[in-house]
Design a protein around this motif. Sequence first.
Motif, PDB file in Angstrom:
ATOM      1  N   THR A   1      -8.422  -5.532   3.625  1.00 56.25           N
ATOM      2  CA  THR A   1      -7.699  -4.275   3.452  1.00 56.25           C
ATOM      3  C   THR A   1      -8.328  -3.148   4.254  1.00 56.25           C
ATOM      4  O   THR A   1      -7.617  -2.245   4.715  1.00 56.25           O
ATOM      5  CB  THR A   1      -7.647  -3.881   1.966  1.00 56.25           C
ATOM      6  OG1 THR A   1      -8.981  -3.864   1.424  1.00 56.25           O
ATOM      7  CG2 THR A   1      -6.803  -4.862   1.173  1.00 56.25           C
TER       8      THR A   1
ATOM      9  N   VAL B   1      -4.018   5.459   3.668  1.00 59.40           N
ATOM     10  CA  VAL B   1      -3.458   4.175   3.237  1.00 59.40           C
ATOM     11  C   VAL B   1      -4.221   3.721   2.001  1.00 59.40           C
ATOM     12  O   VAL B   1      -5.423   3.429   2.069  1.00 59.40           O
ATOM     13  CB  VAL B   1      -3.543   3.126   4.365  1.00 59.40           C
ATOM     14  CG1 VAL B   1      -2.929   1.810   3.911  1.00 59.40           C
ATOM     15  CG2 VAL B   1      -2.855   3.637   5.623  1.00 59.40           C
TER      16      VAL B   1
ATOM     17  N   ALA C   1      -5.951  -1.179   6.718  1.00 60.54           N
ATOM     18  CA  ALA C   1      -5.679   0.247   6.525  1.00 60.54           C
ATOM     19  C   ALA C   1      -5.752   1.009   7.842  1.00 60.54           C
ATOM     20  O   ALA C   1      -4.934   1.905   8.100  1.00 60.54           O
ATOM     21  CB  ALA C   1      -6.669   0.829   5.521  1.00 60.54           C
TER      22      ALA C   1
ATOM     23  N   PRO D   1       0.828  -1.204   0.000  1.00 58.12           N
ATOM     24  CA  PRO D   1       0.000   0.000   0.000  1.00 58.12           C
ATOM     25  C   PRO D   1       0.863   1.255   0.000  1.00 58.12           C
ATOM     26  O   PRO D   1       2.051   1.234   0.362  1.00 58.12           O
ATOM     27  CB  PRO D   1      -0.803  -0.122   1.299  1.00 58.12           C
ATOM     28  CG  PRO D   1       0.048  -0.977   2.180  1.00 58.12           C
ATOM     29  CD  PRO D   1       0.747  -1.938   1.273  1.00 58.12           C
TER      30      PRO D   1
END
Length: 533
Positions: free
Chosen positions: A401, A437, A405, A106
């Motif tokens: 994710t 992020v 994040a 990321p």
Amino acid sequence: MPLPEKNTIWPPIHPAIRSDMEDWAAWFSANPDRLAYRYLNRHRDNSRFGPPANRPSTYRGGWVGRVARWFWGEPTPLGEKRANLHMPLARDIARTSSDLMYSEPPTLKVTTKATQARLEDLMDLGMKRTLIASGETGSALGGSYLRIVWDDEISDRPWISVVHADGAAPEFAHGDRLRAVTFWTVIESDGQRIVRHLERHEPGVILHAVYEGNELNLGKVRDLAEFRQTENLLPHRDLKIGKRLAVSYVPNTMVAPDWRDIPGAAGLGTSDYQGAEPFLSAIDETYTSWMRDIRLARSRIIVPSSFLVNQGPGMGAAWEDREVYAPMNVPPTSDQQITLNQFAIRHEEHRATIEELVGKVIRNAGYSGGTFGDDSSGPAVTATEIKARNARSMSTRARKTELGATGIADIAEVLLMLEASGMFPGVRGVEVERPDVVFQDSVQDDIKTLAETAALMKQAEAASVETMVALLHPDWDQRDQQAEVDRILKQSGRLVEDPLLLGADRPQFGDDGDGREDESDAETDDEDADAAQ
């Protein structure tokens, strides 16, 4: 609360949570010896120390024996070698989960240039591999911790490391908010004497202590200076981070169905293996049965013992190829003098059974079967086709994710707070800012395909420059895409600046360099305004 007192029972984790994590750790290790040891000793509170337990129930038949053991808990008969095979599907699931999230790391984005450069250095100098390790262990154990560490002998700046979930005792507030956590590391162990280093994180504080005890008890407190691993640590360290922790937790899932009734376990998350352990065991059992069929199906030629050629005293007897014959006491008058024998290998049945079991384990983890397939020999497919085939995997990745994040942004912000507080003299220009992020798209079309699509759209006059830039760079944010559009238009001469918007940059009324306001200046400005209209 402070560090635990001496002679405290350890670890302070609910037995059900500890047992599940030990099971998942054994599958994650992909080590047959560890699996066998774990399932032979599942009744113990801690399976890493002590001799294997001798349980008579594992030798019994019926339901008692089946409950007492799984495939990896079956004892090997005396005098036989273990023939159990292990398929490392659990480790493959953890690796695939991490690859889907962090194979393309990321991006951390902030507005301050110096801070942005610092975050990019942080990713390049080790955080990328830290996130990959976090993704693997989080998939296997239900979550992982990101911790800020620093060592003047290694670096003049702090960095972020990963701590496995089975080496921490967390405390959550309001279900999923990490309030404090205690990490422990075994420094020394001789089977009975165990020395542990405890590191406790509370808001704005880090505490350290060393204990010498046994398998289930912390024992007495020792001095930090007595051990090389802890001699440079301070017992108490105040950090200028307010109520924040120098650690964040990244759960694998937001819900742990099997732990909902356990106090303080709501925020832990659960492993991708949860509920699939019987199927993982069945896969190994099926593979072992398949290999057993192969061993038993070796060709044999049954011949009478009288047919063998005597090789001399003490040399035995043979009949052609010793690898394929089997002597039998067959009467010479028997019709069956030479018999060919070979058992069938049930390869199709075993293959179908394994494929069915593997599919169930993969679906239980939230992934599509195509994510684990080898499609390299097939025809080329587009990113859209890949996403359609792996829709379940993509939705699981998106969910993970979102959880990742938050944890990454938390720990990166605290690291910036530490660097901006003056703890590290070599750090300059860093400002505290919570980064955005941004995870990359794990499946993308190649640039050639995208460029050809954009060219066809341009030729058909079916898309604007903004649309084509967004097509070629879907991972860019709107600001970067708009900047690229402006550069393209400027280079092609199609960017026409509005003169009305340039008034602030042009000389104002009466300013011709002589410092006086005159009629010629006013007339010039009026003519420019008329031309603009």
